[in-house]
Enzyme design. Sequence first.
Site, PDB file in Angstrom:
ATOM      1  N   GLU A  26      -7.400  -9.722  21.356  1.00  0.00           N
ATOM      2  CA  GLU A  26      -8.235 -11.240  20.809  1.00  0.00           C
ATOM      3  C   GLU A  26      -6.906 -12.230  20.901  1.00  0.00           C
ATOM      4  O   GLU A  26      -7.643 -13.277  21.569  1.00  0.00           O
ATOM      5  CB  GLU A  26      -8.181 -11.155  19.307  1.00  0.00           C
ATOM      6  CG  GLU A  26      -9.658  -9.843  18.533  1.00  0.00           C
ATOM      7  CD  GLU A  26      -9.556 -10.216  16.992  1.00  0.00           C
ATOM      8  OE1 GLU A  26      -9.628 -11.210  16.933  1.00  0.00           O
ATOM      9  OE2 GLU A  26      -9.797  -8.909  16.412  1.00  0.00           O
ATOM     10  N   ASP A  51     -24.037 -10.937  16.762  1.00  0.00           N
ATOM     11  CA  ASP A  51     -23.571 -10.585  18.237  1.00  0.00           C
ATOM     12  C   ASP A  51     -24.112  -9.866  18.688  1.00  0.00           C
ATOM     13  O   ASP A  51     -23.388  -9.114  19.390  1.00  0.00           O
ATOM     14  CB  ASP A  51     -23.163  -9.151  17.372  1.00  0.00           C
ATOM     15  CG  ASP A  51     -21.108  -9.718  16.159  1.00  0.00           C
ATOM     16  OD1 ASP A  51     -21.097 -10.990  16.575  1.00  0.00           O
ATOM     17  OD2 ASP A  51     -20.967  -9.178  15.294  1.00  0.00           O
ATOM     18  N   GLU A  86      -3.543  -8.194  18.611  1.00  0.00           N
ATOM     19  CA  GLU A  86      -2.633  -9.062  19.429  1.00  0.00           C
ATOM     20  C   GLU A  86      -2.824  -8.191  20.715  1.00  0.00           C
ATOM     21  O   GLU A  86      -2.510  -9.265  21.863  1.00  0.00           O
ATOM     22  CB  GLU A  86      -1.184  -7.845  18.592  1.00  0.00           C
ATOM     23  CG  GLU A  86      -0.115  -7.870  17.975  1.00  0.00           C
ATOM     24  CD  GLU A  86       0.844  -6.974  17.487  1.00  0.00           C
ATOM     25  OE1 GLU A  86       0.968  -6.230  18.296  1.00  0.00           O
ATOM     26  OE2 GLU A  86       0.980  -7.592  15.565  1.00  0.00           O
ATOM     27  N   HIS A  94     -15.454 -11.675  18.765  1.00  0.00           N
ATOM     28  CA  HIS A  94     -15.599 -10.014  18.216  1.00  0.00           C
ATOM     29  C   HIS A  94     -14.305  -9.208  17.522  1.00  0.00           C
ATOM     30  O   HIS A  94     -14.469  -8.163  18.824  1.00  0.00           O
ATOM     31  CB  HIS A  94     -17.047  -9.312  18.209  1.00  0.00           C
ATOM     32  CG  HIS A  94     -17.751  -7.995  17.111  1.00  0.00           C
ATOM     33  ND1 HIS A  94     -17.562  -8.633  15.741  1.00  0.00           N
ATOM     34  CD2 HIS A  94     -17.643  -6.530  17.261  1.00  0.00           C
ATOM     35  CE1 HIS A  94     -18.064  -7.671  14.860  1.00  0.00           C
ATOM     36  NE2 HIS A  94     -18.238  -6.082  15.967  1.00  0.00           N
ATOM     37  N   ASN A 104     -18.205 -17.076  20.676  1.00  0.00           N
ATOM     38  CA  ASN A 104     -17.065 -16.065  18.684  1.00  0.00           C
ATOM     39  C   ASN A 104     -16.563 -14.151  19.538  1.00  0.00           C
ATOM     40  O   ASN A 104     -16.791 -14.246  20.342  1.00  0.00           O
ATOM     41  CB  ASN A 104     -18.452 -14.928  18.246  1.00  0.00           C
ATOM     42  CG  ASN A 104     -18.093 -14.702  17.146  1.00  0.00           C
ATOM     43  OD1 ASN A 104     -17.439 -15.343  16.286  1.00  0.00           O
ATOM     44  ND2 ASN A 104     -18.587 -13.549  17.051  1.00  0.00           N
ATOM     45  N   GLY A 159      -5.978 -17.639  10.617  1.00  0.00           N
ATOM     46  CA  GLY A 159      -5.901 -17.981  11.864  1.00  0.00           C
ATOM     47  C   GLY A 159      -5.195 -18.005  12.786  1.00  0.00           C
ATOM     48  O   GLY A 159      -5.087 -19.090  13.464  1.00  0.00           O
ATOM     49  N   THR A 160      -5.149 -17.025  12.682  1.00  0.00           N
ATOM     50  CA  THR A 160      -4.315 -16.307  13.842  1.00  0.00           C
ATOM     51  C   THR A 160      -4.926 -16.256  15.480  1.00  0.00           C
ATOM     52  O   THR A 160      -4.096 -16.708  16.631  1.00  0.00           O
ATOM     53  CB  THR A 160      -3.527 -15.122  13.395  1.00  0.00           C
ATOM     54  OG1 THR A 160      -4.843 -13.707  13.761  1.00  0.00           O
ATOM     55  CG2 THR A 160      -2.955 -14.985  12.907  1.00  0.00           C
ATOM     56  N   ASN A 161      -6.121 -16.441  15.471  1.00  0.00           N
ATOM     57  CA  ASN A 161      -6.776 -16.355  16.648  1.00  0.00           C
ATOM     58  C   ASN A 161      -6.589 -18.396  16.967  1.00  0.00           C
ATOM     59  O   ASN A 161      -6.147 -18.631  18.267  1.00  0.00           O
ATOM     60  CB  ASN A 161      -8.202 -16.490  16.675  1.00  0.00           C
ATOM     61  CG  ASN A 161      -8.226 -14.957  16.954  1.00  0.00           C
ATOM     62  OD1 ASN A 161      -8.167 -14.431  18.031  1.00  0.00           O
ATOM     63  ND2 ASN A 161      -8.688 -13.835  15.526  1.00  0.00           N
TER      64      ASN A 161
HETATM   65  C1  GRF Z   1     -10.361 -11.426  13.559  1.00  0.00           C
HETATM   66  O1  GRF Z   1     -10.303  -9.947  13.598  1.00  0.00           O
HETATM   67  C2  GRF Z   1     -11.930 -11.930  14.439  1.00  0.00           C
HETATM   68  O2  GRF Z   1     -12.083 -10.719  14.916  1.00  0.00           O
HETATM   69  C3  GRF Z   1     -12.535 -11.707  13.119  1.00  0.00           C
HETATM   70  O3  GRF Z   1     -11.885 -12.596  12.422  1.00  0.00           O
HETATM   71  C4  GRF Z   1     -10.673 -12.273  12.100  1.00  0.00           C
HETATM   72  C5  GRF Z   1      -9.814 -13.833  12.016  1.00  0.00           C
HETATM   73  O4  GRF Z   1      -8.805 -13.370  11.951  1.00  0.00           O
HETATM   74  N1  GRF Z   1     -14.553 -12.424  13.526  1.00  0.00           N
HETATM   75  P1  GRF Z   1      -7.845 -14.389  11.985  1.00  0.00           P
HETATM   76  O5  GRF Z   1      -7.772 -15.639  11.324  1.00  0.00           O
HETATM   77  O6  GRF Z   1      -8.112 -15.878  12.968  1.00  0.00           O
HETATM   78  O7  GRF Z   1      -6.326 -14.281  11.590  1.00  0.00           O
END
Ligand code: GRF
Length: 210
Positions: A181, A151, A178, A110, A108, A12-14
């Site tokens: 994304e 995609d 970093e 990617h 999404n 869940g870093t995004n």
């Molecule tokens: C990321 O690399 C994203 O591009 C891919 O899955 C990963 C998710 O990472 N689809 P996180 O759970 O957001 O840390």
Amino acid sequence: MLRLAVLVSGGGTNLEAILQAIEKKTVTNAEVCLVISNNAGAYALERAKKHGIRGICISPRQYASRDEFHQALLKELTDCGAELVVLAGFLVGIPPMIVEHFANRIINIHPSLIPSFCGKGFYGLRVHEAAIERGVRVSGATVHFVDTGTDTGPIILQKAVEVLETDTPKLLQQRVMEQAEWIILPRAIHLIANNRVRVEDGRVCIDDRG
Ligand code: GRF
């Protein structure tokens, strides 16, 4: 306020980048109303809780059929009033029924520059392994609308990241997160939430005033 549902499977870093950007107001006119994980142990659910956001698990394993799972997913999305669905590392396919319900309302992230290293089988570390194997000098990330392909939807934003001689798939994955994304996913949400993104003839037009 654009109501977001964020779908996750892992760390869940995004999701964290989105929540922090909303808190810091680099993303405006948007709020996360729900986080859905297909995996009850996903750390992303902890992150949602820490930010005071409702997080739930909906897993295909809880349902007798894929169709029932899809119906349950759609019901949660509509019940929370989601206007934009954000796939932030969600490893489960979105069925055409949901794509059609949220036409050009699902995005999404990617971890490559589409159309390189994308499509079936290209997820997680595999994407970065393939980029290193091929010897590309530049990789990156893409935010795109989700259509019924893998995609293949209209591209909203991309950001390039240099591939170094010393990169391993894990190092490259981290740098792509970093440097690309965590920047372009919140940015795309901000642009959509402020009505600066249109899809015309399958391509995205952005009113990018900074
Ligand atoms: C990321 O690399 C994203 O591009 C891919 O899955 C990963 C998710 O990472 N689809 P996180 O759970 O957001 O840390």
